[in-house]
Design a protein around this motif. Sequence first.
Motif, mmCIF file in Angstrom:
data_model
loop_
_atom_site.group_PDB
_atom_site.id
_atom_site.type_symbol
_atom_site.label_atom_id
_atom_site.label_comp_id
_atom_site.label_asym_id
_atom_site.label_seq_id
_atom_site.Cartn_x
_atom_site.Cartn_y
_atom_site.Cartn_z
ATOM 1 N N MET A 46 -12.734 -22.272 17.096
ATOM 2 C CA MET A 46 -11.678 -23.793 17.370
ATOM 3 C C MET A 46 -10.982 -23.453 18.908
ATOM 4 S SD MET A 46 -9.821 -26.340 15.249
ATOM 5 C CE MET A 46 -9.082 -25.305 16.277
ATOM 6 N N SER A 47 -11.239 -22.568 19.873
ATOM 7 C CA SER A 47 -10.502 -22.308 21.298
ATOM 8 C C SER A 47 -10.312 -23.416 21.826
ATOM 9 C CB SER A 47 -11.406 -21.183 21.705
ATOM 10 O OG SER A 47 -12.363 -20.797 22.487
ATOM 11 N N GLU A 48 -11.260 -24.295 22.064
ATOM 12 C CA GLU A 48 -11.216 -25.423 23.106
ATOM 13 C C GLU A 48 -10.793 -26.757 23.220
ATOM 14 O OE1 GLU A 48 -13.127 -24.573 20.962
ATOM 15 O OE2 GLU A 48 -15.217 -23.562 21.944
ATOM 16 N N GLN A 49 -9.798 -26.625 21.501
ATOM 17 C CA GLN A 49 -9.628 -28.023 22.148
ATOM 18 C C GLN A 49 -7.642 -28.051 21.879
ATOM 19 O OE1 GLN A 49 -12.875 -27.315 20.410
ATOM 20 N NE2 GLN A 49 -11.361 -26.936 18.776
ATOM 21 N N GLN A 50 -6.948 -28.965 21.948
ATOM 22 C CA GLN A 50 -5.571 -28.374 22.481
ATOM 23 C C GLN A 50 -4.749 -29.812 22.157
ATOM 24 O OE1 GLN A 50 -7.808 -29.275 24.364
ATOM 25 N NE2 GLN A 50 -8.206 -30.184 26.127
ATOM 26 N N LYS A 51 -3.495 -29.507 22.036
ATOM 27 C CA LYS A 51 -2.195 -30.045 22.376
ATOM 28 C C LYS A 51 -1.396 -29.257 22.427
ATOM 29 C CE LYS A 51 0.616 -33.514 19.893
ATOM 30 N NZ LYS A 51 0.577 -34.587 18.329
ATOM 31 N N ALA A 52 -0.240 -29.384 23.704
ATOM 32 C CA ALA A 52 0.364 -28.046 23.589
ATOM 33 C C ALA A 52 1.633 -29.004 23.445
ATOM 34 C CB ALA A 52 -0.015 -27.590 24.924
ATOM 35 N N THR A 53 3.080 -27.667 23.388
ATOM 36 C CA THR A 53 4.356 -28.317 24.276
ATOM 37 C C THR A 53 4.951 -26.570 23.746
ATOM 38 O OG1 THR A 53 4.182 -30.488 23.392
ATOM 39 C CG2 THR A 53 6.421 -29.467 22.691
ATOM 40 N N PRO A 54 5.510 -25.895 24.885
ATOM 41 C CA PRO A 54 6.286 -25.119 25.329
ATOM 42 C C PRO A 54 7.155 -25.256 24.210
ATOM 43 C CG PRO A 54 5.141 -25.017 27.102
ATOM 44 C CD PRO A 54 5.166 -26.315 26.285
ATOM 45 N N ALA A 83 4.436 -32.477 30.804
ATOM 46 C CA ALA A 83 3.054 -31.477 30.390
ATOM 47 C C ALA A 83 2.401 -32.593 29.238
ATOM 48 C CB ALA A 83 3.854 -30.422 29.998
ATOM 49 N N THR A 84 1.337 -32.710 29.082
ATOM 50 C CA THR A 84 0.126 -33.746 28.302
ATOM 51 C C THR A 84 -0.714 -32.793 27.678
ATOM 52 O OG1 THR A 84 -1.267 -33.993 29.746
ATOM 53 C CG2 THR A 84 -0.035 -35.800 30.083
ATOM 54 N N TRP A 85 -0.325 -33.351 26.448
ATOM 55 C CA TRP A 85 -1.282 -32.633 25.456
ATOM 56 C C TRP A 85 -2.492 -32.498 25.703
ATOM 57 C CZ3 TRP A 85 -5.543 -34.360 22.445
ATOM 58 C CH2 TRP A 85 -5.902 -35.350 22.971
ATOM 59 N N ILE A 93 0.134 -22.129 17.834
ATOM 60 C CA ILE A 93 0.091 -21.092 17.812
ATOM 61 C C ILE A 93 0.896 -20.640 18.636
ATOM 62 C CG2 ILE A 93 -1.045 -19.915 20.312
ATOM 63 C CD1 ILE A 93 -3.298 -21.903 20.203
ATOM 64 N N HIS A 94 1.880 -19.683 18.460
ATOM 65 C CA HIS A 94 3.133 -18.301 18.407
ATOM 66 C C HIS A 94 3.864 -17.543 18.542
ATOM 67 C CE1 HIS A 94 4.848 -22.778 15.964
ATOM 68 N NE2 HIS A 94 4.063 -22.025 15.103
ATOM 69 N N PHE A 95 3.822 -17.788 20.130
ATOM 70 C CA PHE A 95 4.344 -15.979 20.871
ATOM 71 C C PHE A 95 5.448 -16.566 21.248
ATOM 72 C CE2 PHE A 95 1.368 -18.800 23.269
ATOM 73 C CZ PHE A 95 2.225 -18.628 24.327
ATOM 74 N N TYR A 146 1.947 -24.087 21.053
ATOM 75 C CA TYR A 146 0.588 -24.513 21.089
ATOM 76 C C TYR A 146 0.276 -25.295 20.062
ATOM 77 C CZ TYR A 146 1.513 -23.049 26.045
ATOM 78 O OH TYR A 146 2.066 -22.784 26.962
ATOM 79 N N THR A 147 -0.437 -26.436 20.026
ATOM 80 C CA THR A 147 -0.897 -27.009 18.970
ATOM 81 C C THR A 147 -2.861 -26.690 19.223
ATOM 82 O OG1 THR A 147 0.586 -26.850 18.058
ATOM 83 C CG2 THR A 147 -1.502 -28.172 16.615
ATOM 84 N N GLU A 148 -3.631 -26.477 19.267
ATOM 85 C CA GLU A 148 -5.220 -27.016 18.802
ATOM 86 C C GLU A 148 -5.865 -28.488 17.993
ATOM 87 O OE1 GLU A 148 -7.873 -23.223 19.368
ATOM 88 O OE2 GLU A 148 -6.844 -22.819 21.498
ATOM 89 N N LYS A 149 -5.986 -28.850 18.137
ATOM 90 C CA LYS A 149 -6.409 -29.744 17.844
ATOM 91 C C LYS A 149 -7.877 -30.290 18.066
ATOM 92 C CE LYS A 149 -4.717 -34.550 16.426
ATOM 93 N NZ LYS A 149 -3.643 -35.596 16.562
#
Length: 254
Positions: free
Chosen positions: A1-9, A17-19, A195-197, A206-209
């Motif tokens: 499931m690598s194509e969906q996204q919601k992201a917040t550095p 930046a939008t989700w 996703i934490h790094f 980042y959070t994929e959803k």
Amino acid sequence: MSEQQKATPVNPPTATATWFGSWFDSPYYHILYKDRNYNEAQLFMDNLTQYLNLPEKAKVLDLACGKGRHSIYLNQLGYNVLGADLSENSIAQASQHTNAQLQFKVHDMRQPFDEKFDAIFNLFTSFGYFENEQDNLTTLQAIRASLTDTGFAVIDFMNVTKVLQTLVPEETKTVDGIDFNLKRYLKDGYIYKEIHFTDQGQEFHYTEKVKALTLADFETLMEQAGIYLLDLFGDYKLKKFYQNQSDRLIMLFK
């Protein structure tokens, strides 16, 4: 499931930046998923275009094309291809491959196109990541409006049933010296991947959803959109779909 996204550095360079934009536009997205199977993607396109018996130089839309790997190969097969994606960075990279029969543009999949296509492909689970669930129906309606009267559309989605059965709650993937700590779970009808790094002393999160849409969910949406489901496949070799076994849910409709 690598194509969906919601992201917040954690320490974003800007607060605007939008989700739906920041993760796809992030270089880390492409680092984490750099090992995608291009041979498998080409095999899928070979099988699909042969099954559909698309005419020579058919107009094909690769909807949510990313950096254009499917678009480029479809063009090599002889089709007139438009790749569309919301990510400006991805389209900028894909556009390096532009030619007379291969174009790319920034486009929101919820909006229909000014032209119509013989085939529309929405591949690699590039569906179901909107905050507003109504947007899923809006997207299907836009696809319907962008097809010719004899055109076909294909949505290649994950098989939610199998994904939930085999979900790995936590793991760490190291790519290019970066340790990506991944956490997966189901919440409120969505499958999440956190996703934490850390890179160069800066923390990122980042959070994929993606909406956990089953075949029954798609059938309901398609009926509402005036779409006719013609066939189902369970993998990129176009084998039969089995709810508890298949890796993919590939839907052919018009």
